[in-house]
Design a protein around this motif. Structure first.
Motif, PDB file in Angstrom:
ATOM      1  N   PRO A  35      -1.272  13.444   1.907  1.00  0.00           N
ATOM      2  CA  PRO A  35      -2.413  12.770   2.548  1.00  0.00           C
ATOM      3  C   PRO A  35      -1.981  11.451   3.169  1.00  0.00           C
ATOM      4  N   GLY A  36      -2.788  10.980   4.109  1.00  0.00           N
ATOM      5  CA  GLY A  36      -2.512   9.686   4.717  1.00  0.00           C
ATOM      6  C   GLY A  36      -1.534   9.728   5.871  1.00  0.00           C
ATOM      7  N   LEU A  37      -1.252  10.911   6.417  1.00  0.00           N
ATOM      8  CA  LEU A  37      -0.363  11.013   7.572  1.00  0.00           C
ATOM      9  C   LEU A  37      -0.946  10.224   8.737  1.00  0.00           C
ATOM     10  N   ASP A 191      19.794  -9.363  -5.080  1.00  0.00           N
ATOM     11  CA  ASP A 191      19.457  -9.532  -6.488  1.00  0.00           C
ATOM     12  C   ASP A 191      18.527  -8.405  -6.925  1.00  0.00           C
ATOM     13  N   PRO A 192      18.999  -7.490  -7.776  1.00  0.00           N
ATOM     14  CA  PRO A 192      18.139  -6.365  -8.175  1.00  0.00           C
ATOM     15  C   PRO A 192      16.940  -6.797  -9.008  1.00  0.00           C
ATOM     16  N   GLU A 193      16.986  -8.006  -9.570  1.00  0.00           N
ATOM     17  CA  GLU A 193      15.885  -8.484 -10.409  1.00  0.00           C
ATOM     18  C   GLU A 193      14.836  -9.267  -9.628  1.00  0.00           C
ATOM     19  N   HIS A 194      15.114  -9.563  -8.364  1.00  0.00           N
ATOM     20  CA  HIS A 194      14.173 -10.350  -7.570  1.00  0.00           C
ATOM     21  C   HIS A 194      12.896  -9.547  -7.315  1.00  0.00           C
ATOM     22  N   PRO A 195      11.722 -10.166  -7.453  1.00  0.00           N
ATOM     23  CA  PRO A 195      10.470  -9.435  -7.195  1.00  0.00           C
ATOM     24  C   PRO A 195      10.441  -8.864  -5.777  1.00  0.00           C
ATOM     25  N   ARG A 196       9.915  -7.662  -5.648  1.00  0.00           N
ATOM     26  CA  ARG A 196       9.836  -6.994  -4.349  1.00  0.00           C
ATOM     27  C   ARG A 196       8.430  -6.475  -4.104  1.00  0.00           C
ATOM     28  N   ARG A 197       8.034  -6.487  -2.840  1.00  0.00           N
ATOM     29  CA  ARG A 197       6.841  -5.768  -2.408  1.00  0.00           C
ATOM     30  C   ARG A 197       7.298  -4.591  -1.572  1.00  0.00           C
ATOM     31  N   ARG A 198       6.805  -3.434  -1.884  1.00  0.00           N
ATOM     32  CA  ARG A 198       7.173  -2.217  -1.177  1.00  0.00           C
ATOM     33  C   ARG A 198       5.981  -1.712  -0.370  1.00  0.00           C
ATOM     34  N   ARG A 199       6.268  -0.754   0.503  1.00  0.00           N
ATOM     35  CA  ARG A 199       5.188  -0.197   1.318  1.00  0.00           C
ATOM     36  C   ARG A 199       4.106   0.436   0.449  1.00  0.00           C
ATOM     37  N   ALA A 200       4.466   0.890  -0.740  1.00  0.00           N
ATOM     38  CA  ALA A 200       3.464   1.476  -1.633  1.00  0.00           C
ATOM     39  C   ALA A 200       2.350   0.482  -1.941  1.00  0.00           C
ATOM     40  N   ASP A 201       2.691  -0.809  -1.950  1.00  0.00           N
ATOM     41  CA  ASP A 201       1.682  -1.824  -2.249  1.00  0.00           C
ATOM     42  C   ASP A 201       0.576  -1.854  -1.196  1.00  0.00           C
ATOM     43  N   LEU A 202       0.909  -1.447   0.040  1.00  0.00           N
ATOM     44  CA  LEU A 202      -0.100  -1.431   1.099  1.00  0.00           C
ATOM     45  C   LEU A 202      -1.188  -0.396   0.831  1.00  0.00           C
ATOM     46  N   PHE A 203      -0.842   0.638   0.058  1.00  0.00           N
ATOM     47  CA  PHE A 203      -1.746   1.780  -0.092  1.00  0.00           C
ATOM     48  C   PHE A 203      -2.378   1.854  -1.481  1.00  0.00           C
ATOM     49  N   GLU A 204      -2.363   0.736  -2.201  1.00  0.00           N
ATOM     50  CA  GLU A 204      -2.993   0.727  -3.520  1.00  0.00           C
ATOM     51  C   GLU A 204      -4.493   0.986  -3.411  1.00  0.00           C
ATOM     52  N   ASP A 205      -5.111   0.490  -2.322  1.00  0.00           N
ATOM     53  CA  ASP A 205      -6.540   0.709  -2.080  1.00  0.00           C
ATOM     54  C   ASP A 205      -6.701   1.183  -0.637  1.00  0.00           C
ATOM     55  N   LYS A 208      -9.878   0.089   1.337  1.00  0.00           N
ATOM     56  CA  LYS A 208      -9.870  -1.319   1.741  1.00  0.00           C
ATOM     57  C   LYS A 208      -8.921  -1.530   2.915  1.00  0.00           C
ATOM     58  N   LEU A 209      -7.762  -0.874   2.867  1.00  0.00           N
ATOM     59  CA  LEU A 209      -6.809  -0.990   3.966  1.00  0.00           C
ATOM     60  C   LEU A 209      -7.436  -0.504   5.267  1.00  0.00           C
ATOM     61  N   ALA A 210      -8.133   0.631   5.230  1.00  0.00           N
ATOM     62  CA  ALA A 210      -8.773   1.161   6.435  1.00  0.00           C
ATOM     63  C   ALA A 210      -9.834   0.193   6.962  1.00  0.00           C
ATOM     64  N   ARG A 211     -10.619  -0.396   6.040  1.00  0.00           N
ATOM     65  CA  ARG A 211     -11.630  -1.362   6.470  1.00  0.00           C
ATOM     66  C   ARG A 211     -10.986  -2.599   7.099  1.00  0.00           C
ATOM     67  N   ASP A 212      -9.908  -3.076   6.494  1.00  0.00           N
ATOM     68  CA  ASP A 212      -9.226  -4.269   7.021  1.00  0.00           C
ATOM     69  C   ASP A 212      -8.668  -4.006   8.418  1.00  0.00           C
ATOM     70  N   ILE A 213      -8.070  -2.825   8.618  1.00  0.00           N
ATOM     71  CA  ILE A 213      -7.524  -2.490   9.938  1.00  0.00           C
ATOM     72  C   ILE A 213      -8.640  -2.384  10.965  1.00  0.00           C
ATOM     73  N   ASP A 214      -9.752  -1.768  10.562  1.00  0.00           N
ATOM     74  CA  ASP A 214     -10.883  -1.635  11.484  1.00  0.00           C
ATOM     75  C   ASP A 214     -11.439  -3.008  11.860  1.00  0.00           C
ATOM     76  N   GLN A 215     -11.567  -3.899  10.899  1.00  0.00           N
ATOM     77  CA  GLN A 215     -12.068  -5.243  11.182  1.00  0.00           C
ATOM     78  C   GLN A 215     -11.112  -5.999  12.099  1.00  0.00           C
ATOM     79  N   LEU A 216      -9.816  -5.820  11.892  1.00  0.00           N
ATOM     80  CA  LEU A 216      -8.835  -6.477  12.746  1.00  0.00           C
ATOM     81  C   LEU A 216      -8.945  -5.963  14.180  1.00  0.00           C
ATOM     82  N   GLN A 217      -9.096  -4.655  14.347  1.00  0.00           N
ATOM     83  CA  GLN A 217      -9.257  -4.094  15.689  1.00  0.00           C
ATOM     84  C   GLN A 217     -10.507  -4.640  16.370  1.00  0.00           C
TER      85      GLN A 217
END
Length: 240
Positions: A35-37, A191-205, A208-217
């Motif tokens: 899903p999400g293609l 540094d393997p221990e350094h905190p990272r944000r991955r693309r998965a973080d974008l899709f936690e909600d 909300k992501l769809a609403r944010d993109i729509d509002q930006l447009q």
């Protein structure tokens, strides 16, 4: 054009057309896709052959004049495979072509013009046959391939590693490193221990992501009128 002059409803109409095209013409080209293609300019994407799979939230972006091609080839009793994980981003002009097996880990990003192949396609002395000039390619999770990077047969790129723009990768790249050059060599360790944000973080909600993109447009296209949009097509000015 210097900006997007389309009114918001026209932008939404185009988005709907892209989704319909993707569902009708591209989805059947996958053995399976999650899903999400999300595909930009799906008419500039070519899927060829069996054995192509992708996970959830696969973002595949092409542009006019920058075809994206994912292909597998059948040779004798062997058929290539391309397996793509979750939350992967592929940018315009990228080509992924498999004779045996290419695996791309989740959260990996590819900039424009990346080329990945698990075969030389022709023998050194026999230019009419592939012979044994093939070997699987493995790209780990959360990797990042820069503009026009080339990845050759038999290569493994480790998790979290970055490949510099224009690099030619002919040997394995360890995890948590930056490699660059022709041939690519490790130029820095991460540094393997350094905190990272991955693309998965974008899709936690996703909602909300769809609403944010729509509002930006809506915000970016505010004030655009049908008259201005039509005029910008047939009689553009520096204001467009």
């Amino acid at each position: 054009m210097r900006q997007d002059n389309r009114p918001y409803p026209i932008r939404r109409l185009r988005d709907g057309l892209q989704k319909a095209w993707t569902k009708h013409f591209l989805v059947p080209g996958f053995d399976s896709v999650g899903p999400g293609l999300d595909v930009t300019n799906p008419w500039d994407v070519e899927l060829w052959g069996k054995g192509i799979t992708a996970g959830a939230n696969f973002h595949l972006h092409a542009s006019r004049g920058n075809l994206v091609r994912i292909a597998t080839w059948q040779s004798q009793n062997r058929n290539g495979r391309v397996s793509i994980g979750d939350n992967v981003l592929i940018s315009p002009g990228t080509q992924i072509i498999s004779s045996i097996d290419i695996t791309i880990g989740s959260n990996t990003m590819m900039a424009s013009g990346v080329y990945i192949s698990d075969s030389d396609w022709h023998d050194t002395y026999d230019r009419t046959a592939e012979h044994d000039k093939y070997a699987p390619v493995r790209i780990g999770d959360n990797a990042w391939l820069g503009v026009r990077a080339i990845v050759g047969k038999g290569v493994t790129i480790g998790d979290n590693s970055i490949i510099g723009a224009g690099s030619v990768v002919t040997r394995d790249v360890p995890p948590n490193t930056i490699a660059a050059g022709n041939p690519a060599r490790v130029v820095r360790e991460l540094d393997p221990e350094h905190p990272r944000r991955r693309r998965a973080d974008l899709f936690e909600d996703p909602e909300k992501l769809a609403r944010d993109i729509d509002q930006l447009q809506r915000y970016l296209l505010r004030g655009n009128t049908y008259w201005r949009w039509l005029r910008s097509i047939f009689a553009p000015t520096r204001e467009d």
